[in-house]
Design a protein around this motif. Structure first.
Motif, short mmCIF file in Angstrom:
data_model
loop_
_atom_site.label_atom_id
_atom_site.label_comp_id
_atom_site.label_asym_id
_atom_site.label_seq_id
_atom_site.Cartn_x
_atom_site.Cartn_y
_atom_site.Cartn_z
N LEU A 85 23.56 40.04 77.17
CA LEU A 85 23.93 38.72 76.65
C LEU A 85 25.29 38.27 77.16
O LEU A 85 25.48 37.11 77.55
CB LEU A 85 23.95 38.76 75.12
CG LEU A 85 22.76 38.20 74.36
CD1 LEU A 85 22.91 38.46 72.87
CD2 LEU A 85 22.57 36.72 74.63
N SER A 86 26.24 39.19 77.18
CA SER A 86 27.59 38.84 77.63
C SER A 86 27.58 38.37 79.08
O SER A 86 28.23 37.37 79.41
CB SER A 86 28.52 40.06 77.49
OG SER A 86 28.68 40.41 76.13
N GLU A 87 26.84 39.06 79.94
CA GLU A 87 26.81 38.66 81.34
C GLU A 87 26.07 37.34 81.53
O GLU A 87 26.46 36.50 82.35
CB GLU A 87 26.16 39.75 82.19
CG GLU A 87 27.01 40.99 82.35
CD GLU A 87 28.41 40.70 82.87
OE1 GLU A 87 28.58 39.77 83.69
OE2 GLU A 87 29.34 41.39 82.44
N VAL A 88 24.99 37.14 80.77
CA VAL A 88 24.25 35.88 80.85
C VAL A 88 25.14 34.73 80.41
O VAL A 88 25.22 33.68 81.07
CB VAL A 88 22.97 35.95 80.00
CG1 VAL A 88 22.36 34.55 79.82
CG2 VAL A 88 21.94 36.88 80.64
N SER A 132 21.98 26.22 70.31
CA SER A 132 20.84 26.92 69.72
C SER A 132 21.14 28.40 69.56
O SER A 132 20.81 29.01 68.53
CB SER A 132 19.59 26.73 70.59
OG SER A 132 19.18 25.39 70.61
N PHE A 133 21.77 28.98 70.57
CA PHE A 133 22.16 30.39 70.49
C PHE A 133 23.14 30.62 69.35
O PHE A 133 23.01 31.57 68.57
CB PHE A 133 22.76 30.84 71.82
CG PHE A 133 23.50 32.14 71.75
CD1 PHE A 133 22.84 33.33 71.47
CD2 PHE A 133 24.88 32.19 71.95
CE1 PHE A 133 23.53 34.54 71.40
CE2 PHE A 133 25.57 33.39 71.89
CZ PHE A 133 24.89 34.57 71.61
N LEU A 134 24.12 29.73 69.21
CA LEU A 134 25.12 29.87 68.14
C LEU A 134 24.48 29.77 66.77
O LEU A 134 24.82 30.53 65.86
CB LEU A 134 26.20 28.80 68.29
CG LEU A 134 27.06 28.82 69.55
CD1 LEU A 134 28.09 27.70 69.50
CD2 LEU A 134 27.75 30.16 69.74
N ARG A 135 23.55 28.83 66.61
CA ARG A 135 22.89 28.67 65.31
C ARG A 135 21.98 29.85 65.00
O ARG A 135 21.86 30.27 63.84
CB ARG A 135 22.07 27.38 65.30
CG ARG A 135 22.88 26.09 65.28
CD ARG A 135 22.01 24.88 65.01
NE ARG A 135 21.05 24.65 66.07
CZ ARG A 135 21.26 23.85 67.12
NH1 ARG A 135 22.41 23.21 67.23
NH2 ARG A 135 20.33 23.68 68.04
N ARG A 136 21.37 30.40 66.03
CA ARG A 136 20.40 31.48 65.85
C ARG A 136 21.08 32.80 65.54
O ARG A 136 20.59 33.60 64.74
CB ARG A 136 19.56 31.59 67.13
CG ARG A 136 18.34 32.46 67.03
CD ARG A 136 17.44 32.28 68.25
NE ARG A 136 18.13 32.50 69.50
CZ ARG A 136 18.31 31.55 70.45
NH1 ARG A 136 17.85 30.33 70.27
NH2 ARG A 136 18.95 31.85 71.57
N ARG A 140 26.78 37.43 65.86
CA ARG A 140 26.83 38.06 67.19
C ARG A 140 27.55 37.16 68.18
O ARG A 140 28.33 37.63 69.01
CB ARG A 140 25.41 38.38 67.68
CG ARG A 140 25.38 38.88 69.12
CD ARG A 140 24.00 39.32 69.56
NE ARG A 140 23.81 40.74 69.32
CZ ARG A 140 23.00 41.25 68.41
NH1 ARG A 140 22.30 40.45 67.64
NH2 ARG A 140 22.87 42.55 68.26
N ALA A 141 27.29 35.87 68.12
CA ALA A 141 27.93 34.93 69.04
C ALA A 141 29.45 35.00 68.91
O ALA A 141 30.17 35.10 69.92
CB ALA A 141 27.43 33.51 68.78
N LEU A 142 29.97 34.93 67.70
CA LEU A 142 31.42 34.99 67.51
C LEU A 142 31.99 36.32 67.98
O LEU A 142 33.08 36.36 68.56
CB LEU A 142 31.77 34.75 66.04
CG LEU A 142 31.67 33.30 65.55
CD1 LEU A 142 32.04 33.22 64.07
CD2 LEU A 142 32.56 32.38 66.37
N ARG A 143 31.27 37.40 67.73
CA ARG A 143 31.75 38.72 68.15
C ARG A 143 31.82 38.81 69.67
O ARG A 143 32.80 39.34 70.23
CB ARG A 143 30.83 39.81 67.59
CG ARG A 143 31.20 41.22 68.02
CD ARG A 143 30.50 42.26 67.16
NE ARG A 143 29.07 42.07 67.11
CZ ARG A 143 28.21 42.46 68.06
NH1 ARG A 143 28.69 43.05 69.15
NH2 ARG A 143 26.92 42.28 67.93
#
Length: 221
Positions: A85-88, A132-136, A140-143
């Motif tokens: 996820l980080s690389e994407v 959408s990723f942030l809402r889903r 994890r997104a914030l981390r």
């Protein structure tokens, strides 16, 4: 032994906004992808990237199935889900930063730094697949995006540091602060306005980010 004059010159590619972040904070997966010697890792990465852009969740089991392999093989190729996820996510930040720099090509100094960062914040706020990723996956997104848990924040800070040094020099704001310190402040401001809904329940705002960037950079004084 050849004399210094006869030795072949060593050249280093100049840093650009598209590569300075990854150069500063490479990861195991970024190095595998950059080497070009791991086609399976590249294939998995490309599929994951397309999945995120389409607004869908990157699920390792589903991704392995789409690639026709088991989860063990997929993890061997790209590492765990957070690493992938980080690389994407960073691969999608790069063209966004490039576009922001292009949009501000006629500006200079603090005006250009503020402009680039404002464009970047605006693009992140308005990119539907990203929201959408942030809402889903908000936690994890914030981390991954705003802590040193993944390389993303370190790369963003390195990019901001590069912008500060390029456009404001080694003693920005009259030497009141170091480039590294200023870069970190700018990134934290960027994060605060981009992820305001997740951090404080406020509305993300590129306009307010712009005011903050210009204030910190003393643009218009």
């Amino acid at each position: 032994m050849s004399s210094p004059a006869a030795a072949a010159p060593t050249t280093t590619a100049p840093a650009t906004i598209s590569r300075v972040g990854t150069d500063a904070a490479p990861s195991w997966l970024s190095e595998r992808l950059a080497s070009g010697s791991h086609p399976d890792a590249q294939r998995a990465f490309d599929a994951a990237r397309a999945t995120l852009i389409s607004g869908r969740r990157i699920d390792m089991s589903a991704l392995a199935g789409d690639l026709g392999v088991d989860r063990t093989s997929l993890f061997r190729w790209v590492g765990n889900r957070d690493a992938l996820l980080s690389e994407v996510l960073w691969s999608l930040a790069i063209p966004t930063l490039v576009q922001a720099e292009h949009a501000c090509r006629t500006l200079a100094g603090g005006e250009r730094v503020a402009g680039i960062l404002t464009h970047f914040v605006d693009d992140l706020i308005t990119a539907e697949y990203f929201r959408s990723f942030l809402r889903r996956e908000p936690a994890r997104a914030l981390r991954l995006l705003t802590t040193k848990e993944s390389p993303i924040q370190r790369r963003y800070v390195a990019t901001a540091d590069w912008l500060v040094r390029r456009d404001l020099g080694e003693a920005p704001l009259g030497g009141a602060i170091t480039p590294a310190e200023l870069a970190y402040i700018l990134v934290r401001l960027s994060e605060s306005f981009t992820y305001a809904d997740l951090i404080s329940g406020d509305t993300p705002s590129a306009d307010r980010a712009r005011v903050a960037f210009r204030l910190i950079l003393r643009v218009g004084e």
